[in-house]
Scaffold this motif. Structure first.
Motif, PDB file in Angstrom:
ATOM      1  N   GLU A  83       0.817  -1.206   0.000  1.00 34.94           N
ATOM      2  CA  GLU A  83       0.000   0.000   0.000  1.00 34.94           C
ATOM      3  C   GLU A  83       0.855   1.262   0.000  1.00 34.94           C
ATOM      4  OE1 GLU A  83      -2.370  -0.584   3.468  1.00 34.94           O
ATOM      5  OE2 GLU A  83      -3.502  -2.215   2.564  1.00 34.94           O
ATOM      6  N   THR A  84       2.019   1.223   0.635  1.00 34.41           N
ATOM      7  CA  THR A  84       2.853   2.422   0.729  1.00 34.41           C
ATOM      8  C   THR A  84       3.902   2.493  -0.378  1.00 34.41           C
ATOM      9  OG1 THR A  84       4.429   1.333   2.181  1.00 34.41           O
ATOM     10  CG2 THR A  84       2.599   2.496   3.226  1.00 34.41           C
ATOM     11  N   LEU A  85       4.225   1.392  -0.997  1.00 38.78           N
ATOM     12  CA  LEU A  85       5.220   1.309  -2.069  1.00 38.78           C
ATOM     13  C   LEU A  85       6.620   1.719  -1.624  1.00 38.78           C
ATOM     14  CD1 LEU A  85       3.125   2.683  -5.059  1.00 38.78           C
ATOM     15  CD2 LEU A  85       3.571   0.313  -4.471  1.00 38.78           C
ATOM     16  N   ARG A  86       6.875   1.699  -0.321  1.00 38.99           N
ATOM     17  CA  ARG A  86       8.229   1.938   0.182  1.00 38.99           C
ATOM     18  C   ARG A  86       8.907   0.586   0.324  1.00 38.99           C
ATOM     19  NH1 ARG A  86       6.689   5.182   5.193  1.00 38.99           N
ATOM     20  NH2 ARG A  86       4.753   5.846   4.279  1.00 38.99           N
ATOM     21  N   PRO A  87      10.133   0.456  -0.153  1.00 38.43           N
ATOM     22  CA  PRO A  87      10.751  -0.871  -0.217  1.00 38.43           C
ATOM     23  C   PRO A  87      10.961  -1.552   1.136  1.00 38.43           C
ATOM     24  CG  PRO A  87      12.330   0.834  -0.823  1.00 38.43           C
ATOM     25  CD  PRO A  87      11.009   1.500  -0.666  1.00 38.43           C
ATOM     26  N   PHE A  88      11.219  -0.796   2.201  1.00 34.37           N
ATOM     27  CA  PHE A  88      11.519  -1.428   3.483  1.00 34.37           C
ATOM     28  C   PHE A  88      10.361  -1.338   4.466  1.00 34.37           C
ATOM     29  CE2 PHE A  88      15.637  -0.155   1.702  1.00 34.37           C
ATOM     30  CZ  PHE A  88      16.186  -1.418   1.562  1.00 34.37           C
ATOM     31  N   ASP A  89       9.210  -0.887   4.013  1.00 33.77           N
ATOM     32  CA  ASP A  89       8.031  -0.786   4.863  1.00 33.77           C
ATOM     33  C   ASP A  89       7.375  -2.165   4.934  1.00 33.77           C
ATOM     34  OD1 ASP A  89       6.157   0.298   6.479  1.00 33.77           O
ATOM     35  OD2 ASP A  89       5.010   1.267   4.888  1.00 33.77           O
ATOM     36  N   LYS A  90       7.283  -2.705   6.139  1.00 38.88           N
ATOM     37  CA  LYS A  90       6.725  -4.051   6.316  1.00 38.88           C
ATOM     38  C   LYS A  90       5.478  -3.989   7.176  1.00 38.88           C
ATOM     39  CE  LYS A  90      10.664  -6.391   5.053  1.00 38.88           C
ATOM     40  NZ  LYS A  90      10.697  -7.149   3.892  1.00 38.88           N
ATOM     41  N   ARG A  91       4.627  -4.995   7.018  1.00 38.81           N
ATOM     42  CA  ARG A  91       3.444  -5.113   7.870  1.00 38.81           C
ATOM     43  C   ARG A  91       3.351  -6.539   8.379  1.00 38.81           C
ATOM     44  NH1 ARG A  91      -1.436  -6.854   4.912  1.00 38.81           N
ATOM     45  NH2 ARG A  91      -0.759  -7.451   2.839  1.00 38.81           N
ATOM     46  N   ARG A  92       2.686  -6.690   9.529  1.00 39.92           N
ATOM     47  CA  ARG A  92       2.529  -8.013  10.151  1.00 39.92           C
ATOM     48  C   ARG A  92       1.305  -8.706   9.579  1.00 39.92           C
ATOM     49  NH1 ARG A  92       3.685  -7.675  16.546  1.00 39.92           N
ATOM     50  NH2 ARG A  92       2.610  -9.649  16.396  1.00 39.92           N
TER      51      ARG A  92
END
Length: 196
Positions: free
Chosen positions: A149-158
């Motif tokens: 959803e954010t398209l940031r490469p290091f943004d992770k979700r659980r």
């Protein structure tokens, strides 16, 4: 050197011989290949040693749990601590014979067998499950995946681990073994207490 007609010196003796250089290159290549094979063998041996150590620790914990669940058998075998269980596993010839003996001895039918826990562990060691973590407080299993959803490469979700994996026999025990911190209740079960 002067070569004249009629001399007895063979002119082929003045030709340069490069065979030493070619054999040196061959010898060097063979040495590098042998060194690479030795390093590869050492890495493989180290990985095998780590796997054996983890398997022996799991088997020792299972032997201790069996001894605690069956106090009469534990008393006869003299297993009172994890160190005693490690000695028992080593005496039996390693983790695999110890686990097979525990399976033969049985126990409660509700308890997962060593092979079930081992199969869950092997499944979760595969690359697609390499990111499975366990919440320290709740023990809940989750994965960290890229947040699209954010398209940031290091943004992770659980994301929770799929129910099909969580419902496998032995998963709960595997999750309990993988928790990074122990709760005070875990120490009390082992007959220890936290000193403040």
């Amino acid at each position: 050197m002067a070569f004249q007609t009629g001399t007895r010196v063979d002119p082929r003796l003045g030709a340069l011989d490069f065979s030493g250089f070619t054999s040196a290159a061959t010898i060097q290549a063979q040495g590098m290949a042998q060194m690479g094979a030795a390093i590869g063998g050492a890495i493989q041996a180290s990985k095998q040693k780590k796997q054996d150590k983890a398997l022996n620790e799991a088997a020792s914990a299972m032997v201790l749990n069996y001894a605690k669940a069956n106090p009469e058998a534990g008393g006869q075998l003299g297993i009172e601590s994890l160190e005693d269980a490690k000695v028992a596993v080593k005496t039996l010839g390693g983790a695999k014979p110890a686990m097979s003996l525990l399976m033969e001895l049985g126990g409660s039918s509700d308890a997962p067998t060593a092979s079930e826990i081992t199969s869950v562990a092997r499944l979760l060691e595969r690359p697609e499950f390499g990111k499975i973590e366990f919440d320290e407080t709740t023990g809940e299993a989750f994965m960290k995946v890229p947040n699209k959803e954010t398209l940031r490469p290091f943004d992770k979700r659980r994301v929770p681990v799929p129910e099909a994996i969580q419902s496998m026999p032995g998963f709960d025990e595997y999750a309990e073994m993988q928790r990074t911190t122990s709760k005070p209740q875990d120490f009390e079960k082992m007959g220890m207490r936290v000193v403040e």
